[in-house]
Scaffold this motif. Sequence first.
Motif, mmCIF file in Angstrom:
data_model
loop_
_atom_site.group_PDB
_atom_site.id
_atom_site.type_symbol
_atom_site.label_atom_id
_atom_site.label_comp_id
_atom_site.label_asym_id
_atom_site.label_seq_id
_atom_site.Cartn_x
_atom_site.Cartn_y
_atom_site.Cartn_z
ATOM 1 N N LEU A 457 0.777 -1.236 0.001
ATOM 2 C CA LEU A 457 -0.143 -0.331 -0.106
ATOM 3 C C LEU A 457 0.822 1.250 -0.056
ATOM 4 O O LEU A 457 1.679 1.514 0.735
ATOM 5 C CB LEU A 457 -0.926 -0.040 1.299
ATOM 6 N N THR A 459 1.790 4.968 0.908
ATOM 7 C CA THR A 459 1.496 5.885 2.001
ATOM 8 C C THR A 459 2.134 6.945 1.965
ATOM 9 O O THR A 459 3.206 7.177 1.749
ATOM 10 C CB THR A 459 1.465 4.859 3.174
ATOM 11 N N THR A 490 -10.557 -4.612 5.181
ATOM 12 C CA THR A 490 -10.614 -3.869 3.998
ATOM 13 C C THR A 490 -9.425 -4.094 3.005
ATOM 14 O O THR A 490 -8.494 -4.798 3.576
ATOM 15 C CB THR A 490 -10.507 -2.285 3.966
ATOM 16 N N ASP A 491 -9.257 -3.994 1.602
ATOM 17 C CA ASP A 491 -8.587 -4.652 0.923
ATOM 18 C C ASP A 491 -7.229 -3.618 0.965
ATOM 19 O O ASP A 491 -6.214 -4.210 1.062
ATOM 20 C CB ASP A 491 -9.025 -4.230 -0.592
ATOM 21 N N ASP A 492 -7.645 -2.329 1.467
ATOM 22 C CA ASP A 492 -6.360 -1.490 1.500
ATOM 23 C C ASP A 492 -5.646 -1.915 3.045
ATOM 24 O O ASP A 492 -4.348 -2.119 2.995
ATOM 25 C CB ASP A 492 -6.569 -0.077 1.727
ATOM 26 N N GLN A 493 -6.331 -2.332 4.198
ATOM 27 C CA GLN A 493 -5.700 -2.797 5.124
ATOM 28 C C GLN A 493 -5.000 -3.846 4.912
ATOM 29 O O GLN A 493 -3.846 -4.341 5.284
ATOM 30 C CB GLN A 493 -6.812 -2.927 6.579
ATOM 31 N N ARG A 495 -3.449 -4.926 2.068
ATOM 32 C CA ARG A 495 -2.357 -4.848 1.261
ATOM 33 C C ARG A 495 -1.223 -4.433 2.281
ATOM 34 O O ARG A 495 -0.196 -4.586 2.017
ATOM 35 C CB ARG A 495 -2.614 -3.806 0.301
ATOM 36 N N TRP A 496 -1.495 -3.547 3.251
ATOM 37 C CA TRP A 496 -0.492 -3.283 4.369
ATOM 38 C C TRP A 496 -0.251 -4.528 5.159
ATOM 39 O O TRP A 496 0.861 -4.803 5.356
ATOM 40 C CB TRP A 496 -1.136 -2.084 5.224
ATOM 41 N N ARG A 527 -8.981 -12.317 3.954
ATOM 42 C CA ARG A 527 -7.819 -11.086 4.172
ATOM 43 C C ARG A 527 -7.033 -11.486 5.546
ATOM 44 O O ARG A 527 -6.644 -10.654 6.508
ATOM 45 C CB ARG A 527 -8.485 -9.672 4.516
ATOM 46 N N GLU A 568 -3.778 6.789 6.775
ATOM 47 C CA GLU A 568 -5.014 6.633 6.051
ATOM 48 C C GLU A 568 -5.748 5.504 6.695
ATOM 49 O O GLU A 568 -7.007 5.323 6.300
ATOM 50 C CB GLU A 568 -4.967 6.817 4.493
ATOM 51 N N LEU A 569 -4.899 4.711 7.247
ATOM 52 C CA LEU A 569 -5.868 3.178 7.671
ATOM 53 C C LEU A 569 -6.525 3.507 9.152
ATOM 54 O O LEU A 569 -7.165 2.694 9.506
ATOM 55 C CB LEU A 569 -4.848 2.213 7.589
#
Length: 571
Positions: A457, A459, A490-493, A495-496, A527, A568-569
């Motif tokens: 992700l 950042t 979430t998908d962004d979480q 990825r991180w 996930r 942002e997370l």
Amino acid sequence: MTMLAADPDVIRIGNCSGFYGDRLSAMREMLEGGQLDVLTGDYLAELTMLILGRDRMKDPSLGYAKTFVRQIEDCLGLALERNVQIVTNAGGLNPAGLAEKLRKIAADLGLDAKIAHVEGDDLLGRAAELDLGAPLTANAYLGAWGIVECLNAGADIVVTGRVTDASVVVGPAAAHFGWGRTDYDALAGAVIAGHVIECSTQATGGNFAFFKELGDLGRPGFPIAEVRRDGGSVITKHHGTGGAVTVDTVEAQLMYEIQGARYAGPDVTARLDTIQLAQQAPDRVLISGVTGEAPPPRLKVSLNTLGGFRNEMEFILTGLDIEAKAELAQRQLESWLPVRPEELSWTLARLDRPDAETEERASALLRCVVRDPDPNKVGRSFADVAVELALASYPGASFTSLPGNGSPYGVYTPGFVDATEVPHAAVLPAGTRVDIAAATETLELADVAEPELPEPLPTSGTRRAPLGTIVLARSGDKGGNANIGVWVRTDDQWRWLVNTLTVDRIKELLPETAPLIVTRHVLPNLRAVNFIIEGLLGKGVAYQARFDPQAKGLGEWLRSRHIDIPSELLP
């Protein structure tokens, strides 16, 4: 095929026990709370088999879960009236004995109940022949097909010994839908449903990381799996009961005590990496997409031995010079002992704070644990010396409690035997014995290759915060190993998380795991990542290698650790 439910395409299976000691009123609550077709109960953990083994040593007629007997005395009439079949592993080490006890209860109550049982898991008499050593208990994990035979013969209650936890759900589903032994996808789906509900209220909010999000957690309701013909299921609970059924409470139980992406059993290997979860409605979570493979050729065997005797002493250290006080107590006790036990270990828990406003907050705990095959070396000779320190050691010396005479402890180890060596049998209500053949189609268990990871992700900055601000976790034990399942929403979480929480990072965050073998398994559909930490729990829960011997709090320790998280997370 035996129709256990009015709906030919759905069978509604509830659970009323997740361990030996669970809520005694749960059977009645489940029977009175709403419609069910089958009620299951799981009473057997690794530690329980040791407890039942010691019961059987004292009285050969015992070896089963006595709390289940009390529940049946209370609820048998209600279950028969509502046409709810009961399937349980409460038979423990003596399913035949429990079945006979239940027949007597039914007769005393004037009820016509058809009782059947499944046996063959007890390999104690053949342990040496099968290279299993000389254990106190030796029980192979059987599958669901003996249960199917019993239900097909009209049993109202089916009692088993050591079957897999999910088998008490797979059996009724297979009987109702007429599944065959190679209907692997359907069987795997039922295994996952069984795994979710087998630990009772852990699927409805119990032990849940984000518990503050849930509503009424005062008395969580027990879970229900509405299993479908294709093996999919909806996890739910009776209307009006406490707790909640959400994607995350279901995933929390999915991550409990698992290993890799393949979840092996005697009937099927379920692929955890194929599971799909979706919130259908409040307190209704759909599990779908599960695929299955042929089971491995060997069955796991639960082996418990008496490892020796143990004792412990806990010193309270208050105020200044905590480490010097601990060193003095340790040096004195070890030098005063007339004979040194085989194992002697110390743990200093620095719970103290400087300039504390209460005495408790100014205190640390020093724990000494001793083990030896000879009870005399950990009995009064240890306890007397520990007490003699009271007036001769560090300033402010005191103890949380006085040590006793020592007690026996158990050691759990897994074994494996060829499935063809285990005489799985169903004993039907009429007394007829039906032998259950081992699976003819098998597949050696192998790790799933790690899937391709998403791009990290990007950042613009990070903020240091507890990992548990955005991450959920559930941990547990498998013998001497511990697992920590970790997932995000979430998908962004994701990825991180998957690019950050590596084995090396786990060892940094949990320094006690640094010298141990840690393995990571990636489950993108959920996930989630699952970590196996080998040897953290010594020789199993009964060995009590740690103050948290079943690793129940391990995931919460991980969540409490601070880490740099993309801004942002964060909330």
